[in-house]
Structures are given as structure tokens and as C-alpha cells.
Design a protein around this motif. Sequence first.
Motif, PDB file in Angstrom:
ATOM      1  N   THR A  18       0.866  -1.180   0.000  1.00  0.00           N
ATOM      2  CA  THR A  18       0.000   0.000   0.000  1.00  0.00           C
ATOM      3  C   THR A  18       0.900   1.226   0.000  1.00  0.00           C
ATOM      4  N   GLU A  19       0.300   2.393  -0.035  1.00  0.00           N
ATOM      5  CA  GLU A  19       1.096   3.623   0.029  1.00  0.00           C
ATOM      6  C   GLU A  19       1.755   3.798   1.389  1.00  0.00           C
ATOM      7  N   HIS A  20       1.348   2.985   2.380  1.00  0.00           N
ATOM      8  CA  HIS A  20       1.868   3.104   3.734  1.00  0.00           C
ATOM      9  C   HIS A  20       2.950   2.081   4.060  1.00  0.00           C
ATOM     10  N   GLY A  21       3.065   1.015   3.269  1.00  0.00           N
ATOM     11  CA  GLY A  21       4.060  -0.010   3.548  1.00  0.00           C
ATOM     12  C   GLY A  21       3.755  -1.303   2.817  1.00  0.00           C
ATOM     13  N   SER A  22       4.549  -2.323   3.100  1.00  0.00           N
ATOM     14  CA  SER A  22       4.401  -3.622   2.444  1.00  0.00           C
ATOM     15  C   SER A  22       4.386  -4.742   3.478  1.00  0.00           C
ATOM     16  N   SER A  23       3.805  -5.854   3.068  1.00  0.00           N
ATOM     17  CA  SER A  23       3.734  -7.031   3.928  1.00  0.00           C
ATOM     18  C   SER A  23       3.939  -8.276   3.074  1.00  0.00           C
ATOM     19  N   THR A  24       4.687  -9.231   3.611  1.00  0.00           N
ATOM     20  CA  THR A  24       4.903 -10.508   2.910  1.00  0.00           C
ATOM     21  C   THR A  24       4.350 -11.676   3.729  1.00  0.00           C
ATOM     22  N   ALA A  25       3.612 -11.371   4.791  1.00  0.00           N
ATOM     23  CA  ALA A  25       3.044 -12.422   5.645  1.00  0.00           C
ATOM     24  C   ALA A  25       1.568 -12.148   5.853  1.00  0.00           C
ATOM     25  N   ARG A  26       0.735 -13.154   5.534  1.00  0.00           N
ATOM     26  CA  ARG A  26      -0.706 -12.981   5.673  1.00  0.00           C
ATOM     27  C   ARG A  26      -1.383 -14.298   5.987  1.00  0.00           C
ATOM     28  N   ASN A  27      -2.601 -14.189   6.472  1.00  0.00           N
ATOM     29  CA  ASN A  27      -3.460 -15.344   6.724  1.00  0.00           C
ATOM     30  C   ASN A  27      -4.757 -15.162   5.955  1.00  0.00           C
ATOM     31  N   MET A  28      -5.339 -16.267   5.555  1.00  0.00           N
ATOM     32  CA  MET A  28      -6.634 -16.230   4.901  1.00  0.00           C
ATOM     33  C   MET A  28      -7.691 -16.600   5.937  1.00  0.00           C
ATOM     34  N   TYR A  29      -8.655 -15.717   6.129  1.00  0.00           N
ATOM     35  CA  TYR A  29      -9.743 -15.960   7.075  1.00  0.00           C
ATOM     36  C   TYR A  29     -10.983 -16.375   6.298  1.00  0.00           C
ATOM     37  N   LEU A  30     -11.366 -17.628   6.456  1.00  0.00           N
ATOM     38  CA  LEU A  30     -12.535 -18.159   5.757  1.00  0.00           C
ATOM     39  C   LEU A  30     -13.817 -17.631   6.382  1.00  0.00           C
ATOM     40  N   HIS A  31     -14.770 -17.254   5.541  1.00  0.00           N
ATOM     41  CA  HIS A  31     -16.092 -16.851   6.012  1.00  0.00           C
ATOM     42  C   HIS A  31     -17.058 -18.017   5.937  1.00  0.00           C
ATOM     43  N   GLY A  32     -16.629 -19.104   5.329  1.00  0.00           N
ATOM     44  CA  GLY A  32     -17.462 -20.294   5.313  1.00  0.00           C
ATOM     45  C   GLY A  32     -17.483 -21.021   3.990  1.00  0.00           C
ATOM     46  N   PHE A  33     -17.979 -22.251   4.050  1.00  0.00           N
ATOM     47  CA  PHE A  33     -18.216 -23.105   2.888  1.00  0.00           C
ATOM     48  C   PHE A  33     -19.691 -23.438   2.846  1.00  0.00           C
ATOM     49  N   ASP A  34     -20.246 -23.547   1.643  1.00  0.00           N
ATOM     50  CA  ASP A  34     -21.648 -23.934   1.536  1.00  0.00           C
ATOM     51  C   ASP A  34     -21.904 -24.538   0.164  1.00  0.00           C
ATOM     52  N   TYR A  35     -22.737 -25.568   0.120  1.00  0.00           N
ATOM     53  CA  TYR A  35     -23.177 -26.156  -1.139  1.00  0.00           C
ATOM     54  C   TYR A  35     -24.521 -25.558  -1.531  1.00  0.00           C
ATOM     55  N   ASP A  36     -24.697 -25.273  -2.828  1.00  0.00           N
ATOM     56  CA  ASP A  36     -26.008 -24.842  -3.292  1.00  0.00           C
ATOM     57  C   ASP A  36     -26.834 -26.062  -3.699  1.00  0.00           C
ATOM     58  N   LEU A  37     -28.034 -25.849  -4.173  1.00  0.00           N
ATOM     59  CA  LEU A  37     -28.932 -26.952  -4.501  1.00  0.00           C
ATOM     60  C   LEU A  37     -28.442 -27.787  -5.682  1.00  0.00           C
ATOM     61  N   ASP A  38     -27.555 -27.224  -6.511  1.00  0.00           N
ATOM     62  CA  ASP A  38     -27.005 -27.955  -7.653  1.00  0.00           C
ATOM     63  C   ASP A  38     -25.720 -28.701  -7.312  1.00  0.00           C
ATOM     64  N   GLY A  39     -25.277 -28.645  -6.045  1.00  0.00           N
ATOM     65  CA  GLY A  39     -24.073 -29.354  -5.635  1.00  0.00           C
ATOM     66  C   GLY A  39     -22.789 -28.576  -5.812  1.00  0.00           C
ATOM     67  N   ARG A  40     -22.871 -27.305  -6.163  1.00  0.00           N
ATOM     68  CA  ARG A  40     -21.679 -26.465  -6.317  1.00  0.00           C
ATOM     69  C   ARG A  40     -21.241 -25.978  -4.938  1.00  0.00           C
ATOM     70  N   LEU A  41     -19.944 -26.116  -4.635  1.00  0.00           N
ATOM     71  CA  LEU A  41     -19.388 -25.651  -3.373  1.00  0.00           C
ATOM     72  C   LEU A  41     -18.948 -24.200  -3.521  1.00  0.00           C
ATOM     73  N   HIS A  42     -19.323 -23.348  -2.572  1.00  0.00           N
ATOM     74  CA  HIS A  42     -18.953 -21.931  -2.569  1.00  0.00           C
ATOM     75  C   HIS A  42     -18.159 -21.633  -1.301  1.00  0.00           C
ATOM     76  N   SER A  43     -17.177 -20.726  -1.416  1.00  0.00           N
ATOM     77  CA  SER A  43     -16.422 -20.297  -0.251  1.00  0.00           C
ATOM     78  C   SER A  43     -16.040 -18.824  -0.403  1.00  0.00           C
ATOM     79  N   LEU A  44     -16.097 -18.087   0.706  1.00  0.00           N
ATOM     80  CA  LEU A  44     -15.687 -16.685   0.763  1.00  0.00           C
ATOM     81  C   LEU A  44     -14.585 -16.534   1.792  1.00  0.00           C
ATOM     82  N   PHE A  45     -13.662 -15.599   1.529  1.00  0.00           N
ATOM     83  CA  PHE A  45     -12.570 -15.380   2.469  1.00  0.00           C
ATOM     84  C   PHE A  45     -12.065 -13.951   2.375  1.00  0.00           C
ATOM     85  N   THR A  46     -11.278 -13.555   3.383  1.00  0.00           N
ATOM     86  CA  THR A  46     -10.629 -12.251   3.450  1.00  0.00           C
ATOM     87  C   THR A  46      -9.172 -12.465   3.825  1.00  0.00           C
TER      88      THR A  46
END
Length: 77
Positions: A18-46
Motif C-alpha cells: 500500500t502507500e503506507h508499507g508492504s507485507s509478505t506475511a498474511r493469513n486467509m480468514y474463511l467466512h465459510g463453505f456452503d453447497y447450493d442446490l445444484d451441488g456447487r461448493l462456494h467459499s468466501l474469504f478475506t
Amino acid sequence: MSWTALGEWTSSTGTYTTEHGSSTARNMYLHGFDYDLDGRLHSLFTWREQNTAVMRDSGGITNHDTGYVYSTDRDRT
């Protein structure tokens, strides 16, 4: 039933800058997994950076970029 490791579906490598600095270490925070009615798996993260240099000020947060992935083949890809 047992689990089989198929490999990574994301990676935290690289540099987030960013304009304020850099980072080379991060974690992915999952918001969850869910299947829809057609069997497709969805996942969101930050992503959350581990280096506070990327914050705008000392009270800021290091979360950024919401991600979305899905799989139509029973989680193989």
C-alpha cells in the motif's frame, strides 16, 4: 470415508503493498463453505496482513480483499 489431500487451492505468497508499507506475511480468514442446490461448493474469504506497516494509522485494520471461489466437481477444482 477418509480425506485425501489434493493440493492447495490458494497461497499466501507474494508482497501486498500500500502507500503506507508492504507485507509478505498474511493469513486467509474463511467466512465459510456452503453447497447450493445444484451441488456447487462456494467459499468466501478475506486476507489479513501480519505486518502493521500496511495500516493507514495505528488504529487501522490489516484486512483486505474479499475472495470468492467455487467448485462444480465435488471440490476437486
